[in-house]
Design a protein around this motif. Sequence first.
Motif, mmCIF file in Angstrom:
data_model
loop_
_atom_site.group_PDB
_atom_site.id
_atom_site.type_symbol
_atom_site.label_atom_id
_atom_site.label_comp_id
_atom_site.label_asym_id
_atom_site.label_seq_id
_atom_site.Cartn_x
_atom_site.Cartn_y
_atom_site.Cartn_z
ATOM 1 N N PRO A 129 0.793 -1.231 0.000
ATOM 2 C CA PRO A 129 0.000 0.000 0.000
ATOM 3 C C PRO A 129 0.828 1.285 0.000
ATOM 4 N N VAL A 130 1.996 1.279 0.621
ATOM 5 C CA VAL A 130 2.817 2.491 0.663
ATOM 6 C C VAL A 130 3.346 2.830 -0.734
ATOM 7 N N ILE A 131 3.835 1.813 -1.440
ATOM 8 C CA ILE A 131 4.312 2.049 -2.802
ATOM 9 C C ILE A 131 3.147 2.414 -3.716
ATOM 10 N N ALA A 132 1.959 1.870 -3.409
ATOM 11 C CA ALA A 132 0.763 2.231 -4.176
ATOM 12 C C ALA A 132 0.475 3.721 -4.055
ATOM 13 N N LEU A 133 0.687 4.279 -2.873
ATOM 14 C CA LEU A 133 0.499 5.719 -2.671
ATOM 15 C C LEU A 133 1.410 6.518 -3.594
ATOM 16 N N ILE A 134 2.678 6.132 -3.624
ATOM 17 C CA ILE A 134 3.657 6.824 -4.473
ATOM 18 C C ILE A 134 3.269 6.684 -5.941
ATOM 19 N N GLY A 135 2.936 5.469 -6.349
ATOM 20 C CA GLY A 135 2.582 5.228 -7.745
ATOM 21 C C GLY A 135 1.328 5.964 -8.174
ATOM 22 N N ALA A 136 0.304 5.978 -7.310
ATOM 23 C CA ALA A 136 -0.955 6.642 -7.659
ATOM 24 C C ALA A 136 -0.753 8.138 -7.863
ATOM 25 N N TYR A 137 -0.009 8.763 -6.966
ATOM 26 C CA TYR A 137 0.222 10.205 -7.101
ATOM 27 C C TYR A 137 1.163 10.511 -8.262
ATOM 28 N N ALA A 138 2.085 9.596 -8.539
ATOM 29 C CA ALA A 138 2.958 9.790 -9.703
ATOM 30 C C ALA A 138 2.147 9.732 -10.992
ATOM 31 N N PHE A 139 1.246 8.761 -11.089
ATOM 32 C CA PHE A 139 0.382 8.677 -12.262
ATOM 33 C C PHE A 139 -0.524 9.892 -12.351
ATOM 34 N N GLY A 140 -1.018 10.348 -11.181
ATOM 35 C CA GLY A 140 -1.830 11.552 -11.171
ATOM 36 C C GLY A 140 -1.052 12.744 -11.687
ATOM 37 N N GLY A 141 0.221 12.823 -11.303
ATOM 38 C CA GLY A 141 1.075 13.910 -11.776
ATOM 39 C C GLY A 141 1.272 13.876 -13.273
#
Length: 310
Positions: free
Chosen positions: A238-250
């Motif tokens: 879940p922690v890496i998911a947070l990073i990935g989700a916001y990166a994709f959002g960016g």
Amino acid sequence: MNQDIITSTLSGALRAGTPLLFATLGEILAERSGVLNLGLEGMMLMGAFTGFSISYITGNLWLAVLAAILVGGLMASLHAFMSITLRVNQVVSGLALVFLGEGLSGFWGHGFVGMQAESFNNIKIPFLGDIPYVGTIVFDRDILVYIGYIAVPVIWWFLYKTTAGMNLRAVGESPDAADARGINVVLTRYIYTIIGGFFSGLAGAYISLAYTPMWVQDMTAGRGWIAVALVIFAIWDPVIALIGAYAFGGISVLQFSFQIIQVPIPVNIMNMFPYLFTIFVMLFASSNKIKKRFGAPSALGIPYSREEKT
């Protein structure tokens, strides 16, 4: 880029990444139990439609969110019944959910196009919201973004620090061994598949009630597929998911910043980046050897029948 553009881009990344985060967290829980659900796009669409329509009819945002969550769970329970009880191919069942969600949301949502409904506004957290630069970006958001902040550490703690989380991971890794330990494999898979649906419904509600407060057919625009790829990118964490989700959002909002500073990259090319990466991840992870190497649950996508083991 000047400071205002950077702040706007990062703020947009949080908003655009939040529905991806919710859907990814839910799919992580489902896949940790051994159930692959490719129906995220359909569940998100139904969540978006349900949330918007209930908000429009009642004016109650929280009732709208709750209804969207329940609809996501209902669709996930259908997938659970097909893939766990009937042991239908999980890929086929998930794809059927996508078509079901697209069809129902398009049919029922036709009359809501162009309507206005209640939507979530930003809530500035005292003191934290006043921190230079960071406060505006992180702590002046709508309440669903804050729920996303909280959900990540809670799910991480649950997965790795609790007995229930250990049992969940055991079911996904070796259902035979879990069954031998007295863990109800079928019930566990049902519970977390449905919880995954709850998160997808919430993700859809966020899109139509906060990110783009309106109803447009197919407004999820492939975010469900991006979330499926993000689960693999995050190696089911879940922690890496947070990073990935916001990166994709960016990446999805970066096109607007590039237009402002006149970077000579066509908008259509920029729009392709998240989906190209999604295709790359899906192709890369199609090999069972690669899945195991990157930490995929060993029993992912494999039906379990206690009767066949006896």
